[in-house]
Design a protein around this motif. Structure first.
Motif, PDB file in Angstrom:
ATOM      1  N   TYR A  85      -0.796   1.635   4.082  1.00 34.20           N
ATOM      2  CA  TYR A  85      -0.382   0.826   2.938  1.00 34.20           C
ATOM      3  C   TYR A  85      -0.480   1.686   1.685  1.00 34.20           C
ATOM      4  N   ARG A  86       0.617   1.721   0.927  1.00 35.62           N
ATOM      5  CA  ARG A  86       0.687   2.526  -0.306  1.00 35.62           C
ATOM      6  C   ARG A  86       0.282   3.977  -0.071  1.00 35.62           C
ATOM      7  N   GLY A  87       0.736   4.536   1.050  1.00 39.28           N
ATOM      8  CA  GLY A  87       0.508   5.947   1.335  1.00 39.28           C
ATOM      9  C   GLY A  87      -0.850   6.304   1.907  1.00 39.28           C
ATOM     10  N   SER A  88      -1.747   5.336   2.068  1.00 38.73           N
ATOM     11  CA  SER A  88      -3.067   5.596   2.636  1.00 38.73           C
ATOM     12  C   SER A  88      -3.198   4.904   3.982  1.00 38.73           C
ATOM     13  N   VAL A 103      -6.088  -5.269  22.559  1.00 35.79           N
ATOM     14  CA  VAL A 103      -7.072  -5.283  21.482  1.00 35.79           C
ATOM     15  C   VAL A 103      -6.347  -5.557  20.177  1.00 35.79           C
ATOM     16  N   LYS A 104      -6.902  -6.463  19.397  1.00 33.74           N
ATOM     17  CA  LYS A 104      -6.335  -6.844  18.098  1.00 33.74           C
ATOM     18  C   LYS A 104      -7.382  -6.582  17.022  1.00 33.74           C
ATOM     19  N   LYS A 105      -6.980  -5.895  15.973  1.00 31.07           N
ATOM     20  CA  LYS A 105      -7.861  -5.624  14.832  1.00 31.07           C
ATOM     21  C   LYS A 105      -7.305  -6.327  13.597  1.00 31.07           C
ATOM     22  N   GLU A 106      -8.197  -6.863  12.816  1.00 39.27           N
ATOM     23  CA  GLU A 106      -7.843  -7.572  11.588  1.00 39.27           C
ATOM     24  C   GLU A 106      -8.308  -6.741  10.400  1.00 39.27           C
ATOM     25  N   PHE A 107      -7.438  -6.602   9.408  1.00 34.07           N
ATOM     26  CA  PHE A 107      -7.761  -5.846   8.204  1.00 34.07           C
ATOM     27  C   PHE A 107      -7.422  -6.672   6.965  1.00 34.07           C
ATOM     28  N   LYS A 108      -8.143  -6.449   5.904  1.00 34.87           N
ATOM     29  CA  LYS A 108      -7.864  -7.081   4.606  1.00 34.87           C
ATOM     30  C   LYS A 108      -7.748  -5.938   3.601  1.00 34.87           C
ATOM     31  N   PRO A 109      -6.537  -5.341   3.491  1.00 34.37           N
ATOM     32  CA  PRO A 109      -6.360  -4.187   2.604  1.00 34.37           C
ATOM     33  C   PRO A 109      -6.622  -4.543   1.136  1.00 34.37           C
ATOM     34  N   SER A 117       5.081  -3.861   1.879  1.00 33.00           N
ATOM     35  CA  SER A 117       5.327  -3.020   3.043  1.00 33.00           C
ATOM     36  C   SER A 117       4.017  -2.460   3.607  1.00 33.00           C
ATOM     37  N   VAL A 118       3.800  -2.673   4.903  1.00 32.76           N
ATOM     38  CA  VAL A 118       2.623  -2.146   5.583  1.00 32.76           C
ATOM     39  C   VAL A 118       3.036  -1.766   7.008  1.00 32.76           C
ATOM     40  N   THR A 119       2.459  -0.686   7.534  1.00 28.61           N
ATOM     41  CA  THR A 119       2.796  -0.159   8.850  1.00 28.61           C
ATOM     42  C   THR A 119       1.566  -0.182   9.742  1.00 28.61           C
ATOM     43  N   GLY A 120       1.720  -0.612  10.986  1.00 30.94           N
ATOM     44  CA  GLY A 120       0.625  -0.557  11.947  1.00 30.94           C
ATOM     45  C   GLY A 120       0.572   0.807  12.605  1.00 30.94           C
ATOM     46  N   VAL A 121      -0.641   1.314  12.869  1.00 38.75           N
ATOM     47  CA  VAL A 121      -0.795   2.635  13.483  1.00 38.75           C
ATOM     48  C   VAL A 121      -1.814   2.605  14.620  1.00 38.75           C
ATOM     49  N   LEU A 122      -1.571   3.463  15.598  1.00 38.42           N
ATOM     50  CA  LEU A 122      -2.479   3.706  16.706  1.00 38.42           C
ATOM     51  C   LEU A 122      -2.722   5.206  16.742  1.00 38.42           C
TER      52      LEU A 122
END
Length: 136
Positions: A85-88, A103-109, A117-122
């Motif tokens: 998110y926002r380049g980080s 497996v599901k992870k929850e985040f609060k950026p 815009s946000v991208t999921g990563v593994l």
């Protein structure tokens, strides 16, 4: 006593931010189109089909981001999930996952608002995979 122990372990897993899910979460990601959309065809839910599973990312109206990995084949691997998110990029801690697990992870950026815009990563020892960006 056993029920109380199970409830305590479930609560601990939820508090830690990781929960193992079975088929319902996996089936949602299993409908990943070649353009990176799930069966809902909503831009707030995007996915990527991997050789041994699906990487799934969703943002919710309460400003949370969920990144999910459903492993459908191959041997057990050690990975971590996250979001960009926002380049980080921010990650969970590493965990092991076997074929058939999800497996599901929850985040609060910080500073994140729904529809941005946000991208999921593994990430794993050999590299990183990502979903297309979610948005509205």
């Amino acid at each position: 006593m056993r029920t109380k122990t199970s409830a305590t372990l479930t609560a601990a897993a939820l508090a830690a931010g990781s929960v193992m899910f079975s088929a319902p979460a996996a089936s949602a990601a299993a409908h990943c189109s070649s353009s990176g959309y799930t069966a809902t065809n909503e831009p707030m839910e995007r996915c990527t089909e991997l050789s041994n599973g699906y990487l799934y990312n969703k943002q919710s109206s309460n400003d949370k981001v969920f990144t999910t990995y459903s492993k459908t084949g191959g041997s057990s691997v050690r990975v971590r999930l996250g979001y960009t998110y926002r380049g980080s990029t921010h990650y969970s801690s590493y965990f092991s996952i076997s074929s058939g697990d999800t497996v599901k992870k929850e985040f609060k950026p910080s500073g994140f608002n729904y529809c941005q815009s946000v991208t999921g990563v593994l990430n794993y020892s050999g590299g990183t995979f990502q979903t297309p960006s979610t948005h509205c």
